[in-house]
Design a protein around this motif. Structure first.
Motif, PDB file in Angstrom:
ATOM      1  N   GLY A  29      -4.838  -3.210   8.926  1.00  0.00           N
ATOM      2  CA  GLY A  29      -4.254  -3.252   7.580  1.00  0.00           C
ATOM      3  C   GLY A  29      -3.087  -4.219   7.450  1.00  0.00           C
ATOM      4  N   HIS A  71       0.823  -1.217   0.000  1.00  0.00           N
ATOM      5  CA  HIS A  71       0.000   0.000   0.000  1.00  0.00           C
ATOM      6  C   HIS A  71       0.862   1.275   0.000  1.00  0.00           C
ATOM      7  CE1 HIS A  71      -4.073   1.758   1.611  1.00  0.00           C
ATOM      8  NE2 HIS A  71      -3.580   2.462   0.628  1.00  0.00           N
ATOM      9  N   ARG A  74      -9.678   6.772  13.051  1.00  0.00           N
ATOM     10  CA  ARG A  74      -8.982   7.648  14.011  1.00  0.00           C
ATOM     11  C   ARG A  74      -9.200   9.135  13.699  1.00  0.00           C
ATOM     12  NH1 ARG A  74      -3.239   4.625  15.502  1.00  0.00           N
ATOM     13  NH2 ARG A  74      -4.186   2.689  16.233  1.00  0.00           N
ATOM     14  N   MET A 115      -3.021  -3.741  -7.081  1.00  0.00           N
ATOM     15  CA  MET A 115      -4.416  -3.327  -7.005  1.00  0.00           C
ATOM     16  C   MET A 115      -5.242  -4.068  -8.058  1.00  0.00           C
ATOM     17  SD  MET A 115      -4.538  -1.551  -4.410  1.00  0.00           S
ATOM     18  CE  MET A 115      -3.284  -2.688  -3.825  1.00  0.00           C
ATOM     19  N   SER A 146      -6.662  -2.194   1.901  1.00  0.00           N
ATOM     20  CA  SER A 146      -5.892  -3.170   2.698  1.00  0.00           C
ATOM     21  C   SER A 146      -6.768  -3.937   3.680  1.00  0.00           C
ATOM     22  CB  SER A 146      -4.720  -2.558   3.489  1.00  0.00           C
ATOM     23  OG  SER A 146      -3.898  -1.795   2.667  1.00  0.00           O
TER      24      SER A 146
HETATM   25  C1  MLC Z   1       0.999  -1.699  15.526  1.00  0.00           C
HETATM   26  N1  MLC Z   1       0.674  -2.653  16.437  1.00  0.00           N
HETATM   27  C2  MLC Z   1      -0.361  -3.326  15.963  1.00  0.00           C
HETATM   28  C3  MLC Z   1      -0.662  -2.762  14.708  1.00  0.00           C
HETATM   29  N2  MLC Z   1       0.202  -1.754  14.462  1.00  0.00           N
HETATM   30  N3  MLC Z   1      -1.067  -4.356  16.475  1.00  0.00           N
HETATM   31  C4  MLC Z   1      -2.054  -4.849  15.731  1.00  0.00           C
HETATM   32  N4  MLC Z   1      -2.381  -4.377  14.505  1.00  0.00           N
HETATM   33  C5  MLC Z   1      -1.706  -3.334  13.974  1.00  0.00           C
HETATM   34  N5  MLC Z   1      -2.000  -2.867  12.752  1.00  0.00           N
HETATM   35  C6  MLC Z   1       1.301  -2.932  17.742  1.00  0.00           C
HETATM   36  C7  MLC Z   1       2.804  -2.713  17.721  1.00  0.00           C
HETATM   37  O1  MLC Z   1       3.475  -3.894  17.377  1.00  0.00           O
HETATM   38  C8  MLC Z   1       3.078  -2.284  19.132  1.00  0.00           C
HETATM   39  O2  MLC Z   1       3.175  -3.415  19.970  1.00  0.00           O
HETATM   40  C9  MLC Z   1       1.843  -1.485  19.504  1.00  0.00           C
HETATM   41  O3  MLC Z   1       0.797  -1.976  18.655  1.00  0.00           O
HETATM   42  C10 MLC Z   1       2.002   0.018  19.256  1.00  0.00           C
HETATM   43  O4  MLC Z   1       2.568   0.203  17.963  1.00  0.00           O
HETATM   44  P1  MLC Z   1       2.525   1.594  17.164  1.00  0.00           P
HETATM   45  O5  MLC Z   1       3.350   1.439  15.937  1.00  0.00           O
HETATM   46  O6  MLC Z   1       2.821   2.717  18.089  1.00  0.00           O
HETATM   47  O7  MLC Z   1       0.985   1.678  16.755  1.00  0.00           O
HETATM   48  P2  MLC Z   1       0.297   2.714  15.804  1.00  0.00           P
HETATM   49  O8  MLC Z   1       1.258   3.779  15.359  1.00  0.00           O
HETATM   50  O9  MLC Z   1      -0.961   3.136  16.456  1.00  0.00           O
HETATM   51  O10 MLC Z   1      -0.013   1.812  14.505  1.00  0.00           O
HETATM   52  C11 MLC Z   1      -1.266   1.395  14.116  1.00  0.00           C
HETATM   53  C12 MLC Z   1      -1.437   1.709  12.635  1.00  0.00           C
HETATM   54  C13 MLC Z   1      -0.343   0.930  11.844  1.00  0.00           C
HETATM   55  C14 MLC Z   1      -2.824   1.257  12.216  1.00  0.00           C
HETATM   56  C15 MLC Z   1      -1.287   3.196  12.396  1.00  0.00           C
HETATM   57  O11 MLC Z   1      -0.449  -0.438  12.130  1.00  0.00           O
HETATM   58  C16 MLC Z   1      -0.419   1.145  10.367  1.00  0.00           C
HETATM   59  O12 MLC Z   1       0.052   2.151   9.837  1.00  0.00           O
HETATM   60  N6  MLC Z   1      -0.986   0.187   9.631  1.00  0.00           N
HETATM   61  C17 MLC Z   1      -0.984   0.200   8.173  1.00  0.00           C
HETATM   62  C18 MLC Z   1      -0.608  -1.159   7.665  1.00  0.00           C
HETATM   63  C19 MLC Z   1      -0.385  -1.180   6.150  1.00  0.00           C
HETATM   64  O13 MLC Z   1       0.318  -0.372   5.584  1.00  0.00           O
HETATM   65  N7  MLC Z   1      -1.016  -2.130   5.503  1.00  0.00           N
HETATM   66  C20 MLC Z   1      -0.904  -2.298   4.052  1.00  0.00           C
HETATM   67  C21 MLC Z   1      -0.476  -3.724   3.710  1.00  0.00           C
HETATM   68  S1  MLC Z   1      -0.515  -3.913   1.937  1.00  0.00           S
HETATM   69  P3  MLC Z   1       4.580  -3.871  20.590  1.00  0.00           P
HETATM   70  O14 MLC Z   1       4.335  -5.204  21.184  1.00  0.00           O
HETATM   71  O15 MLC Z   1       5.524  -3.926  19.425  1.00  0.00           O
HETATM   72  O16 MLC Z   1       4.931  -2.796  21.574  1.00  0.00           O
HETATM   73  C22 MLC Z   1      -1.998  -4.704   1.611  1.00  0.00           C
HETATM   74  C23 MLC Z   1      -2.446  -4.773   0.200  1.00  0.00           C
HETATM   75  C24 MLC Z   1      -3.467  -3.719  -0.016  1.00  0.00           C
HETATM   76  O17 MLC Z   1      -2.673  -5.120   2.490  1.00  0.00           O
HETATM   77  O18 MLC Z   1      -4.557  -4.006  -0.515  1.00  0.00           O
HETATM   78  O19 MLC Z   1      -3.157  -2.581   0.317  1.00  0.00           O
END
Ligand code: MLC
Ligand code: AMP
Length: 511
Positions: free
Chosen positions: A407, A211, A257, A309, A279
């Motif tokens: 995601g 993504h 959020r 995509m 995603s």
């Molecule tokens: C972070 N943590 C999560 C998490 N993200 N736990 C579950 N699910 C998630 N998505 C955990 C961390 O490991 C950490 O634990 C704690 O939560 C705090 O982490 P953080 O980094 O401070 O959290 P935050 O900044 O709030 O992150 C959440 C988020 C992030 C939603 C902003 O996960 C994010 O940006 N997600 C996007 C994912 C993405 O890009 N997906 C695309 C894939 S491509 P610990 O134990 O480490 O302390 C795809 C194909 C398509 O799917 O169609 O696009």
């Protein structure tokens, strides 16, 4: 003409040398000219490190302009870029290094002491470092390196990147994406999403998955757009910057959020022309709230690592909440039963896809590749879908055992293997339960070996998994049971577990 995607980017960069490419949180700006120069220097440095065309370069670094530059430098040098989530533990990195045998591994200096022996143990010859500010052995004295001038020629079908994605059988598999896979997809998105001069992209997604990397970055780079380049998503910062942007891409959690905040108003989004979500499923309720608050209908699209995509709601026509729109230009989709027979309108089956976006198989795993393709070249996505009378595709669930949390994809099998290997655990089942912030949260039910119950605790097992796996894969809640619910075939009833634990994350708030 070269099929190297970087050759296409280089033309855009040359045309817009003085334009801002990346605007950073600290006020710093990289122009397209600067980006091209650093990419050229890093490409030369990769060659000096022994990287030859077709070699893999594994990169696990914080998001920064340098992270984008090393991505592009891999292409320029004809190497295969292998991005790794910064959350991966040493155990996970060891697996990727052993499987992909990269020539070079790039990691944060803070983790070098931990990771260098691990990847060297897998036969990786060179480990270099890069931090978020561009410091590290990769960039040492880089200003004295003369940039590689010509982009190394590649054929369109040559592999540009290997992106690891887990599977229902446990260990992650490397999806091989070619230059043309990426370029055709970027061109299609650029066209159908109406990218134009003056577009500014708010880029808050991580750079190590499809993504943030291929959808957001490639499309903006192709357009010569400025990106407001944030190290991570944070709603307050996004609200501050949205008035300077015209396009934003995010996972549903970002939109949830934003909506939580009172200072997210229509005025904040007045300059915006497009919000894209993907995603993970965007709840229709989130779509409606967003529309009511801002006037913008979020454009939901659907894709996956293996195919980039696949479908998108229209830019100009009706964007229907709860659907993912129509196939991209040149992409074909069909809904089939388990034997690959095409189903009719509104019938639910498994979505299959074919087109220039489709990957070239899993690295070193021809038998896994063969399992997921039909004889006529369609790829079986594992997503349950239907196509309605107007041609809109609806993703209605998953045939594959997969959790999508904020995601990120989590394959339960990978977590179960780790849990089952813990002393005192007889068996386990990992599943996703509804989570207001993340869509789904990872949870587990564990059956202790008889007589070992007292030795196991929820916190202890969560800690033990966390040592092996990234935080997002680690269960946030874990329950004990005497046995797992199974059907008559002996298969664990995940749906039953989801229903029994439907409210465990109520009031859980943020991650
Ligand atoms: C972070 N943590 C999560 C998490 N993200 N736990 C579950 N699910 C998630 N998505 C955990 C961390 O490991 C950490 O634990 C704690 O939560 C705090 O982490 P953080 O980094 O401070 O959290 P935050 O900044 O709030 O992150 C959440 C988020 C992030 C939603 C902003 O996960 C994010 O940006 N997600 C996007 C994912 C993405 O890009 N997906 C695309 C894939 S491509 P610990 O134990 O480490 O302390 C795809 C194909 C398509 O799917 O169609 O696009
Ligand atoms: P990944 O393998 O990480 O690329 O994740 C791809 C998977 O994410 C798909 O197979 C879907 O299950 C899911 N996905 C991506 N976009 C959407 C969407 N808009 N709606 C529902 N599921 C999605």
């Amino acid at each position: 003409m070269s099929g190297n995607l970087y050759a296409t980017f280089a033309e855009v960069f040359a045309e817009h040398r003085d334009r801002p490419a990346l605007a950073l949180a600290d006020g710093g700006v990289w122009s397209y000219g600067e980006l091209a120069t650093e990419v050229g220097r890093l490409a030369r440095r990769l060659q000096d490190l022994g990287v030859e065309p077709g070699d893999r370069v594994a990169v696990q670094v914080a998001k920064s302009p340098w992270a984008l530059a090393i991505y592009l430098a891999c292409f320029k040098a004809g190497a295969i870029y292998l991005p790794l989530n910064t959350g991966y533990t040493a155990a996970e990195v060891a697996y990727f290094a052993g499987d992909a045998t990269p020539r070079v591994f790039v990691c944060d200096p803070d983790r070098a002491a931990e990771l260098a022996p691990v990847v060297e143990g897998q036969g990786v010859p060179r480990v270099v470092t890069l931090d978020a500010d561009g410091r590290g052995s990769l960039t040492e004295a880089l200003d004295r390196v003369s940039p590689l001038d010509a982009t190394v020629p590649r054929a369109p079908d040559d592999i540009a990147a290997i992106c690891y994605t887990s599977g229902t059988t446990g260990r992650p598999k490397g999806a091989m994406l070619s230059h043309w896979n990426l370029e055709s997809n970027a061109r299609a998105l650029h066209r159908i999403w109406g990218f134009r001069d003056g577009d500014v992209l708010l880029h808050a997604l991580p750079l190590f998955h499809v993504h943030g990397l291929f959808v957001a970055s490639n499309t903006a780079l192709l357009n010569g757009s400025k990106m407001l380049f944030l190290p991570r998503f944070d709603a307050a910062t996004a609200i501050r910057l949205l008035p300077d942007a015209t396009v934003m891409m995010g996972v549903p959690t970002y939109y949830v959020r934003l909506l939580e905040r009172d200072d997210f108003t229509a005025a904040v989004t007045a300059n915006m022309r497009l919000f894209v979500s993907g995603s993970a499923p965007l709840q229709p309720e989130t779509w409606r709230q967003f529309k009511a608050r801002t006037g913008h209908g979020i454009l939901e699209r659907y894709g996956m690592t293996e195919a980039g995509m696949i479908t998108s709601n229209p830019l100009d026509g009706e964007r229907r909440p709860g659907t993912v729109g129509f196939p991209l230009p040149d992409v074909e989709v069909r809904v089939c039963d388990g034997d690959g027979r095409a189903l009719g309108r509104d019938e639910i089956g498994i979505l299959e896809v074919r087109g220039p976006n489709l990957f070239h198989g899993y690295w070193n795993k021809p038998e896994k590749t063969a399992e997921e393709f039909r004889a006529d070249g369609f790829f079986i996505t594992g997503d349950n879908a239907k196509i309605d009378a107007d041609g809109y595709v609806h993703i209605v669930g998953r045939a594959k055992d997969l959790i999508v949390s904020g995601g990120y994809n989590v394959y339960p099998k990978e977590v179960e293997l780790v849990l089952d290997a813990i002393d005192g655990v007889k068996e386990s089942a990992v599943f996703g339960a509804p989570h207001a912030d993340l869509g789904e949260g990872v949870a587990a039910v564990v059956v202790p070996e008889p007589g070992r119950e007292a030795e196991l605790s929820e916190a202890g097992l969560i800690r033990a998994v966390r040592e092996q796996l990234a935080g997002y894969k680690t269960p946030k809640r874990l329950f004990f049971a005497e046995d797992l619910p199974r059907n008559t075939m002996g298969k664990v009833q995940k749906q039953q577990l989801r229903e029994d634990h439907a409210t465990i994350f109520d009031g859980a708030g943020r991650v």
